[in-house]
Design an enzyme around this catalytic site. Sequence first.
Site, short mmCIF file in Angstrom:
data_model
loop_
_atom_site.label_atom_id
_atom_site.label_comp_id
_atom_site.label_asym_id
_atom_site.label_seq_id
_atom_site.Cartn_x
_atom_site.Cartn_y
_atom_site.Cartn_z
N HIS A 180 5.07 21.33 -23.04
CA HIS A 180 5.46 19.97 -22.70
C HIS A 180 4.16 19.30 -22.27
CE1 HIS A 180 9.49 21.57 -22.63
NE2 HIS A 180 9.99 20.38 -22.38
N HIS A 189 16.46 22.56 -25.04
CA HIS A 189 16.63 23.28 -23.76
C HIS A 189 18.05 23.84 -23.73
CE1 HIS A 189 12.90 21.89 -21.79
NE2 HIS A 189 13.03 20.92 -22.68
N GLN A 218 9.09 25.40 -15.81
CA GLN A 218 9.52 24.02 -15.57
C GLN A 218 8.90 23.40 -14.30
OE1 GLN A 218 12.42 21.59 -16.96
NE2 GLN A 218 10.69 20.66 -15.93
N HIS A 275 12.50 21.55 -30.70
CA HIS A 275 12.35 21.37 -29.24
C HIS A 275 13.72 21.17 -28.60
CE1 HIS A 275 9.84 20.17 -25.65
NE2 HIS A 275 11.09 19.93 -25.25
N TRP A 327 18.95 15.50 -18.13
CA TRP A 327 18.04 14.45 -18.58
C TRP A 327 18.69 13.44 -19.52
CZ3 TRP A 327 16.84 19.61 -18.07
CH2 TRP A 327 15.86 19.92 -17.11
N ASP A 348 15.49 17.97 -27.96
CA ASP A 348 15.22 18.13 -26.53
C ASP A 348 16.48 18.39 -25.70
OD1 ASP A 348 13.63 18.36 -24.30
OD2 ASP A 348 13.02 16.26 -24.19
N GLU A 367 4.10 14.21 -20.94
CA GLU A 367 5.38 13.49 -20.99
C GLU A 367 5.37 12.49 -19.84
OE1 GLU A 367 8.91 15.88 -20.68
OE2 GLU A 367 10.22 14.26 -21.36
#
Length: 413
Positions: A210, A59, A152, A57, A315, A309, A213
């Site tokens: 996702h 991005h 997203q 996982h 983030w 992630d 979350e």
Amino acid sequence: MSMDILVKGGILPDGTQADIAIAKGRFTAVEPGIASDAGRIIDATGKLVTQPFVDAHFHMDATLSYGRPRINASGTLLEGIALWRELKQVQTREEIIARALDYCRQAIGKGILAIRSHVDVTDQSFATVEALLEVRDHVRGVLDLQLVAFPQDGWFRAPGAEAQVIRALDAGVDVVGGIPHFERTMADGTASVRAACELAADRGLRVDLHCDESDDPNSRHIETLAAETLRCGLQGRVAGSHLTSMHSMDNYYVAKLLPLIAEADVAAIPNPLINITLQGRMDSYPKRRGMTRVPELRAAGVTVAFGQDCVRDPWYPLGSGDMLDVAHMGLHVGLMTAPDEMRAAFEMVTETPARIMGLDFGLSPGKRGSLVVLDAPDPVEALRLRPARLAVISDGRIVSTTRPAEVTVDTGF
Ligand code: FE2
């Protein structure tokens, strides 16, 4: 025995010692005492030799962008999403490619040889998708990059997002994504899970959402994901990423939920570094940890892998491409300090994510000739020390070597 590389004297994760012969990109023998005529011999005596690290996982379209155009002041998921929206408006395709390749090189040096990256498809210019498709081609042969069509800003919430998911899959993106907890209503979230599973079933693809979350115990899209997996016949091809709301659910409901997830053979991919920093932000004290119920999921027979992630993005300001950091945090947050649990944490960043991604890794004859030699004797010591990846071999080619740091202590005692 004819071979290209011989890795001598290494210790496998199960504690057995073996030499490993590699020819034409594949393992040809894994056993003690192999006589060598290899062009290249790597002395791994007393060192842990493992199948590669795999990050299920990530991005890659956002990585290494920290501070651009500003930092996430609140540290929350929602400000991160808003900040990413700002970044999408200013970043170029070339910039995404350069950052992604930079990250790939760092990750390979840490022994990661496969990454599943979500790619935001809600950018109307399609720059993120085009960039990561190009990166996938660029790294092919060294790093397996699997891409997830990730809306997203919401499958239904963002105008045209569903069409963009389909456009991305048509362009060659591998996996169907989604974000049900970010849709405007629970009902839209449910509908988005259904749409994602139907699309994957139609096209013979995998699903990775996702999912939940959130710290909201009423975010129960994982239940729908498991039920839709069964209805669409997608068992073994679906993953729920994050599942943080499960941390906050009551035990009675979870007692029904876990067997359903196991029955549907839906994998769970918590992301400990991110879950521990994004969740619990609206709590005073006690603050919830936010990571899903890893030991309980595993005890119920669910496949669980730890993902990374984020690395230096809207983030998360930290991260180093080291899956041992991820597993280290995961076992702390999950209170997994028993010896067998620590060994399981190691598997959750090597063997298990490879299985979720459908990769042919493994230290046995006939498998892909990909491995990592670590400067530690076993998985638990590797977790404790997070040592140098002395050699990284991808499909029979040495793609990275690291010399361990030399420390001289002279205190007089
Ligand atoms: Fe994510």
